[in-house]
Design an enzyme around this catalytic site. Structure first.
Site, PDB file in Angstrom:
ATOM      1  CB  SER A 132      -0.905   0.000   1.237  1.00  0.00           C
ATOM      2  OG  SER A 132      -1.514   1.265   1.429  1.00  0.00           O
ATOM      3  CE1 TYR A 159      -4.420  -2.055   4.615  1.00  0.00           C
ATOM      4  CE2 TYR A 159      -3.715   0.151   4.006  1.00  0.00           C
ATOM      5  CZ  TYR A 159      -4.081  -1.125   3.651  1.00  0.00           C
ATOM      6  OH  TYR A 159      -4.106  -1.486   2.317  1.00  0.00           O
TER       7      TYR A 159
END
Length: 337
Positions: A132, A159
Site C-alpha cells: 500500500s 494498517y
C-alpha cells in the site's frame, strides 16, 4: 495463455481480486479464488462480484480463511499452483484504529501463511502481493512522486504498519528460501465494483440520497486516484515478469497524477448531475495529506502506463452505480433504490 498450473488469487471476492481474476480468465488462465467473505462491508457486493466468475469452467472458488496455514499449503501444493496473486487483507486505515486485531489476523498471519505455503511447495515461480502507498507515511504534496527506495519508517496507521511488515517478511523469505516476489504498493484504487468504504463511493451514495458528505482534512488532501482497469494492467504485467531467484522487489502502482479531494468531489458532482452538501471536518487519525506515485520502475519493467483519467473513470463508476440502482440494487446500492 495458460502457463503451468492454476493461478491462486487470494481475496478473489474483493474489488481488485475479482477484477484480476476476470482478466486472467479472459486470457485463458485457470484461477483458484480464495476469500472468506468478511462483513467489513456488505457481503452482498462480494457475492455479486464472485457471481461474475463462477460460471467460468476455469474458475474455482474456495471459501476459507487466508490465515489458515493448512488451507494455504493444500491449495498451493495440492493443485500445482506456480503463481500466486495475494490480494486478501483487512483494508481500511480508519478501521485499523477501531479493530486492530483484525489486521494482525488477516494481514500478518495471512501473509505469513501465504509465504509458508510458497516455501513448502518449493516450486512457486512468482508471488505477487498487495502492499500500500500508506507505507510512505505523511508526506506533503509537492515535488516528485514517492519512490520505492525512500525509507518507510514512520507509518501513521496500524494498517500501514502491517503492510510494511508484510514487505519485510517477504524480504526475509526471499533471502532465506530463494522465493521470487513482487510487492505492489497500490495508490487509491477506484471504479465500478469498488469498495463502499472508499470516499468516492460513499460520497455518491449520500449525494444521491440528499445527505451531506463529511470532507476530512478540510478538503486539503490529495490522492493519486488510479482506475481499476489500469491497476489490473499493472498487476498482470508484473505477474508475467518474475524476478530472479531470491529477488524481492517493491513497485508503486498508481496514476502518477495526484488530484485534490475537492476536485474529485466536483468531478463526482458533475457525473451525478447533483451538488453535494459539504461538512468540512479536520483530518482523521491515520490519514495522510497526499499520495503521489513515481511509476518509473513498473513502467520500465512492464510498459505500464495508466490510460483512464479521473473524469472518465468517475463517469464509468457513476454509470455502473446507477445501473445497479435501476436493477434493484445490490447490497450497499439497495439503500438508494
Amino acid at each position: 495463455m495458460t502457463v503451468g498450473g492454476p493461478v491462486l488469487v487470494t481475496g478473489a471476492a474483493g474489488f481488485i481480486g475479482h477484477a484480476v481474476s476476470e482478466r486472467l480468465l479472459a486470457r485463458g488462465e485457470r484461477v483458484i479464488g480464495l476469500d472468506n467473505f468478511t462483513d467489513y462491508y456488505d457481503v452482498a457486493l462480494k457475492e455479486a462480484r464472485v457471481a461474475r466468475l463462477v460460471d467460468n469452467f476455469d474458475f474455482r472458488l474456495v471459501r476459507g480463511d487466508i490465515a489458515s496455514p493448512e488451507l494455504l499449503a493444500e491449495l498451493v501444493a495440492g493443485n500445482g499452483v506456480r503463481r500466486i496473486v495475494h490480494l486478501a487483507a483487512q483494508a481500511g486505515v480508519r478501521y485499523s484504529i477501531e479493530n486492530p486485531f483484525a489486521y494482525e489476523h488477516s494481514n500478518l498471519k495471512g501473509h505469513l501463511a501465504v509465504l509458508e505455503a510458497a516455501r513448502q511447495a518449493g516450486n512457486v515461480e512468482h508471488l505477487v502481493y498487495a502492499s500500500s502507498s500508506s507505507v510512505y507515511g505523511e508526506r506533503p504534496l509537492g515535488g516528485s512522486g514517492f519512490r520505492e527506495d525512500e525509507p518507510c519508517t514512520a507509518p501513521v496507521s496500524l494498517y500501514a504498519a502491517t503492510k510494511r511488515s508484510c514487505e519485510l517478511m517477504s524480504q526475509s523469505y526471499a533471502t532465506l528460501y530463494g522465493l521470487r516476489m513482487s510487492g505492489l504498493r497500490f495508490f487509491t484504487v477506484y471504479g465500478p465494483w469498488g469498495r463502499p468504504d472508499m470516499a468516492y463511493f460513499g460520497f455518491a451514495q449520500k449525494i444521491l440520497l440528499g445527505q451531506p458528505i463529511e470532507v476530512y482534512g478540510e478538503g486539503k488532501m490529495a490522492r493519486d486516484f488510479t482506475y481499476i482497469d489500469d491497476i489490473v494492467d499493472g498487476v498482470v504485467g508484473v505477474l508475467d515478469k518474475p524476478p530472479a531467484d531470491g529477488e524481492h522487489r517493491l513497485l508503486n502502482i498508481g496514476d502518477c497524477n495526484p488530484v485534490g479531494l475537492m476536485d474529485m468531489i466536483a468531478t463526482l458532482e458533475r457525473a451525478l448531475g447533483r451538488q453535494a452538501v459539504k461538512l468540512m471536518r479536520p483530518m482523521q487519525p491515520g490519514d495522510v495529506t497526499a499520495t503521489y506515485a513515481d511509476i518509473s520502475a513498473i513502467r520500465d519493467l512492464t510498459g505500464y502506463s495508466p490510460k483512464v483519467a479521473l473524469e472518465q473513470g468517475i463517469e464509468r463508476f457513476v454509470d455502473w452505480y446507477l445501473s445497479e440502482i435501476e436493477q434493484g440494487g445490490r447490497g450497499p446500492m439497495a439503500a438508494v433504490a
